[in-house]
Design an enzyme around this catalytic site. Structure first.
Site, PDB file in Angstrom:
ATOM      1  N   THR A  28       0.801  -1.261  -0.095  1.00 49.27           N
ATOM      2  CA  THR A  28      -0.086  -0.097  -0.037  1.00 49.27           C
ATOM      3  C   THR A  28       0.674   1.509   0.083  1.00 49.27           C
ATOM      4  OG1 THR A  28      -1.983  -1.191   1.131  1.00 49.27           O
ATOM      5  CG2 THR A  28      -1.577   1.451   1.538  1.00 49.27           C
TER       6      THR A  28
ATOM      7  N   SER B 281       1.144  -7.353  -1.009  1.00 48.90           N
ATOM      8  CA  SER B 281       1.788  -8.577  -0.197  1.00 48.90           C
ATOM      9  C   SER B 281       0.877  -9.702  -0.308  1.00 48.90           C
ATOM     10  CB  SER B 281       2.336  -8.179   1.030  1.00 48.90           C
ATOM     11  OG  SER B 281       1.306  -7.933   2.002  1.00 48.90           O
TER      12      SER B 281
ATOM     13  N   THR C  72       1.495  -4.914   4.031  1.00 44.93           N
ATOM     14  CA  THR C  72       1.385  -5.044   5.513  1.00 44.93           C
ATOM     15  C   THR C  72       0.732  -6.369   5.572  1.00 44.93           C
ATOM     16  OG1 THR C  72      -0.699  -3.923   5.509  1.00 44.93           O
ATOM     17  CG2 THR C  72       1.235  -2.821   6.316  1.00 44.93           C
ATOM     18  N   ASP C  73       0.150  -6.832   4.749  1.00 47.02           N
ATOM     19  CA  ASP C  73      -0.848  -7.979   4.827  1.00 47.02           C
ATOM     20  C   ASP C  73       0.197  -9.453   5.148  1.00 47.02           C
ATOM     21  OD1 ASP C  73      -2.935  -6.686   4.456  1.00 47.02           O
ATOM     22  OD2 ASP C  73      -3.319  -7.353   2.447  1.00 47.02           O
TER      23      ASP C  73
HETATM   24  N1  LIG Z   1      -1.605  -1.901   3.904  1.00 54.39           N
HETATM   25  C1  LIG Z   1      -1.147  -2.814   3.299  1.00 54.39           C
HETATM   26  O1  LIG Z   1       0.143  -2.709   2.524  1.00 54.39           O
HETATM   27  C2  LIG Z   1      -2.088  -3.863   2.496  1.00 54.39           C
HETATM   28  C3  LIG Z   1      -1.933  -4.349   1.299  1.00 54.39           C
HETATM   29  N2  LIG Z   1      -3.021  -5.178   0.883  1.00 54.39           N
HETATM   30  C4  LIG Z   1      -0.532  -5.280   1.167  1.00 54.39           C
HETATM   31  O2  LIG Z   1      -0.222  -6.013   1.742  1.00 54.39           O
HETATM   32  O3  LIG Z   1       0.192  -5.040   0.152  1.00 54.39           O
END
Ligand SMILES: NC(=O)C[C@H](N)C(=O)O
EC number: 3.5.1.1
Length: 333
Positions: A12, A55, A86-87
């Site tokens: 993200t 991710s 973050t995932d």
């Molecule tokens: N906040 C994030 O980065 C979530 C995103 N869907 C990822 O993991 O790439």
């Protein structure tokens, strides 16, 4: 001034709005430029765009490829920052810890809000991550996640919020440091076990996570074994319990040589074989209690143990137990 490397993988932090939803669309250089503005960081940083993925699209072979890129970067720099979605950040961070062991500081960061958000959190998170790996205080802390001003150890860390800015927690261990406009503070130095994964490992064997829920029968366990799982992690109740039919199925599989690790679906604290007909039976049959590791981190640990040579002929369980104790996840025996 230390020499740093930034490895950008997407997430993200690097996304912009698109017609079909958010898409990765910012380079590592663009992320770095914004981060430099936060606190005026002007150190030397080599930037490498390793991937451009959210991710959830990462795989174990890709994460192992990232581990190789981190190793290469560490050969020419004093610290490495990885920008990442973050995932699955808690899994990649853990895999890097398995691959690198005690290393120069490596920290992962990202964002909950996109690159083109009106009030993004990415620039500050990246500024804090750069400040962390550049600081003498980070020596000996190995792989960490720097997020929302906190520095968390890779081992035991979990994504704890869907959208809130404090996305990560290490509930059993707590932060090992903080970074903000006042500078870098270290509060603790984490336990860092020796590396388990050699540089030439490109994939890991299948290990399944089987859930526990009210009245769970052995269907998920049997399906995982039929699908070819070389080991199982059971996401147990409370301190590591399972329903009677799942206990029976797992005890039977352990008796036939299938490795089983036990975690807790509570999200915090250690697990132990306490109850007859549940965790106590699993422990007696040879299951390994995975300390404060999440199911997902325990899955990677078991896969790493099963996917690498057992040079000393210790057995999967002794190797896993030694690693967990060295990581401060379970008491030293
Ligand atoms: N906040 C994030 O980065 C979530 C995103 N869907 C990822 O993991 O790439």
């Amino acid at each position: 001034m230390p020499r740093l490397t930034l490895l950008a993988t997407g997430g993200t932090i690097a996304t912009r709005a698109g017609a079909a939803g958010r898409v990765v669309g910012a380079t590592g250089a663009e992320l770095l430029a914004r981060a430099r503005d936060v606190w005026g960081f002007d150190g030397e940083v080599d930037v490498v765009d390793v991937a451009g993925l959210v991710s959830s699209a990462l795989t174990v072979p890709k994460a192992l490829g990232l581990a190789r890129a981190v190793r290469e970067a560490l050969a020419g720099s004093d610290g490495v920052v990885v920008t990442h979605g973050t995932d699955t950040m808690e899994e990649t961070a853990f895999l890097l810890a398995l691959a690198l062991g005690p290393s120069a500081p490596v920290t992962l960061t990202g964002a909950q809000r996109p690159f083109d958000d009106a009030a993004p959190d990415g620039p500050r998170n990246l500024a804090a991550a750069l400040a962390w790996v550049a600081a003498p205080a980070a020596a000996g802390t190995g792989v960490t996640i720097t997020f929302a001003d906190a520095v968390l150890p890779a081992i035991g860390v979990r994504k704890a919020r869907t959208l809130g800015l404090e996305a990560f927690a290490a509930p059993t261990r707590g932060p090992i440091g903080h970074v903000d406009e006042t500078g870098v503070r270290r509060h603790a130095r984490p336990e860092i076990p020796e590396a388990l994964l050699a540089a030439d490992v490109t994939d890991l064997p299948r290990v399944a996570v089987v859930p526990q829920y009210l009245g769970a029968d052995a269907t998920d366990v049997e399906a995982a074994v039929r699908a070819g799982a070389r080991g199982l992690v059971v996401a147990g109740f409370g301190a590591g319990n399972t329903t009677p039919p799942v206990t029976e199925a797992l005890v039977d599989l352990l008796g036939r040589g299938l490795p089983v690790m036990v975690t807790s679906r509570t999200g915090s604290g250690a697990v132990a074989g306490l109850y007859a007909g549940g965790g106590a039976d699993l422990a007696a049959a040879g299951a390994v209690m995975a300390g404060d590791l999440s199911h997902w981190q325990a899955r990677l640990l078991l896969a790493a143990v099963l996917g690498t040579p057992d040079a000393a002929g210790e057995g999967w369980d002794a190797r896993a137990r030694r690693w967990l104790a060295d990581a401060g996840a379970t008491p030293r025996g």
